[in-house]
Write a protein that holds these residues in place. Sequence first.
Motif, PDB file in Angstrom:
ATOM      1  N   LEU A   9      10.850 -67.067 -20.540  1.00 18.65           N
ATOM      2  CA  LEU A   9      10.188 -67.530 -21.753  1.00 18.65           C
ATOM      3  C   LEU A   9      10.147 -66.362 -22.722  1.00 18.65           C
ATOM      4  CD1 LEU A   9       8.423 -69.652 -23.281  1.00 18.65           C
ATOM      5  CD2 LEU A   9       6.460 -68.602 -22.146  1.00 18.65           C
ATOM      6  N   ILE A  11       8.734 -65.045 -26.448  1.00 14.22           N
ATOM      7  CA  ILE A  11       7.707 -65.321 -27.453  1.00 14.22           C
ATOM      8  C   ILE A  11       7.984 -64.476 -28.688  1.00 14.22           C
ATOM      9  CG2 ILE A  11       5.239 -65.264 -27.998  1.00 14.22           C
ATOM     10  CD1 ILE A  11       4.750 -65.417 -24.940  1.00 14.22           C
ATOM     11  N   SER A  12       7.864 -65.106 -29.852  1.00 18.80           N
ATOM     12  CA  SER A  12       7.975 -64.385 -31.115  1.00 18.80           C
ATOM     13  C   SER A  12       7.084 -65.083 -32.138  1.00 18.80           C
ATOM     14  CB  SER A  12       9.434 -64.376 -31.600  1.00 18.80           C
ATOM     15  OG  SER A  12       9.597 -63.510 -32.698  1.00 18.80           O
ATOM     16  N   THR A  13       6.812 -64.420 -33.239  1.00 19.99           N
ATOM     17  CA  THR A  13       6.036 -65.013 -34.324  1.00 19.99           C
ATOM     18  C   THR A  13       6.742 -64.766 -35.649  1.00 19.99           C
ATOM     19  OG1 THR A  13       4.695 -63.008 -34.476  1.00 19.99           O
ATOM     20  CG2 THR A  13       3.769 -64.846 -33.212  1.00 19.99           C
ATOM     21  N   GLN A  37       9.870 -74.170 -29.132  1.00 19.04           N
ATOM     22  CA  GLN A  37       8.688 -74.871 -29.619  1.00 19.04           C
ATOM     23  C   GLN A  37       7.978 -73.981 -30.633  1.00 19.04           C
ATOM     24  OE1 GLN A  37       7.044 -75.354 -25.658  1.00 19.04           O
ATOM     25  NE2 GLN A  37       7.172 -77.576 -25.908  1.00 19.04           N
ATOM     26  N   ASP A  39       4.310 -73.324 -32.503  1.00 15.40           N
ATOM     27  CA  ASP A  39       2.868 -73.536 -32.601  1.00 15.40           C
ATOM     28  C   ASP A  39       2.416 -72.999 -33.951  1.00 15.40           C
ATOM     29  OD1 ASP A  39       2.645 -74.347 -29.930  1.00 15.40           O
ATOM     30  OD2 ASP A  39       2.181 -72.342 -29.244  1.00 15.40           O
ATOM     31  N   ARG A  59       4.045 -69.366 -33.988  1.00 12.74           N
ATOM     32  CA  ARG A  59       4.529 -68.798 -32.727  1.00 12.74           C
ATOM     33  C   ARG A  59       5.703 -69.620 -32.211  1.00 12.74           C
ATOM     34  NH1 ARG A  59      -0.103 -67.682 -29.665  1.00 12.74           N
ATOM     35  NH2 ARG A  59      -0.479 -69.906 -29.832  1.00 12.74           N
ATOM     36  N   LEU A  61       7.980 -70.391 -28.916  1.00 14.51           N
ATOM     37  CA  LEU A  61       8.098 -70.325 -27.460  1.00 14.51           C
ATOM     38  C   LEU A  61       9.526 -70.754 -27.140  1.00 14.51           C
ATOM     39  CD1 LEU A  61       4.728 -72.026 -26.495  1.00 14.51           C
ATOM     40  CD2 LEU A  61       5.225 -69.589 -26.648  1.00 14.51           C
ATOM     41  N   LYS A  63      12.673 -71.116 -24.560  1.00 15.81           N
ATOM     42  CA  LYS A  63      13.058 -71.229 -23.157  1.00 15.81           C
ATOM     43  C   LYS A  63      14.537 -70.935 -23.020  1.00 15.81           C
ATOM     44  CE  LYS A  63      10.014 -73.953 -23.907  1.00 15.81           C
ATOM     45  NZ  LYS A  63       9.066 -74.699 -24.234  1.00 15.81           N
TER      46      LYS A  63
END
Length: 108
Positions: A9, A11-13, A37, A39, A59, A61, A63
Amino acid sequence: MPDSASCVLVISTVASTQDAERIADDLISQSLAACVQMDGPIQSFYRWAGKVERATEYRLLIKTTSAAWPKLRERLAKQHPYDEPEIVMIPIRDGSDGYLNWVIEQTS
């Protein structure tokens, strides 16, 4: 049974939905991610250049697999609008066989 250690997984913003959608579309179209995804909006609080900052962000997400991770990291860093983006990879220790197989198939 898939090798769950091969799935990760990321994660980045980003600051806008437009950036999030652009990055997600690119990573999916390049088969570097099976799913992205978004958020948000979320509130981020952090120290930057000696000053406490506050920002509204979205955010991502992401995969993918450990095999796709190096190319994904490089492409995400090049496409990211931030000077120093959050790009964090977390190994997936376990998950449903069907989903993990799907992630592997989509990024192979």
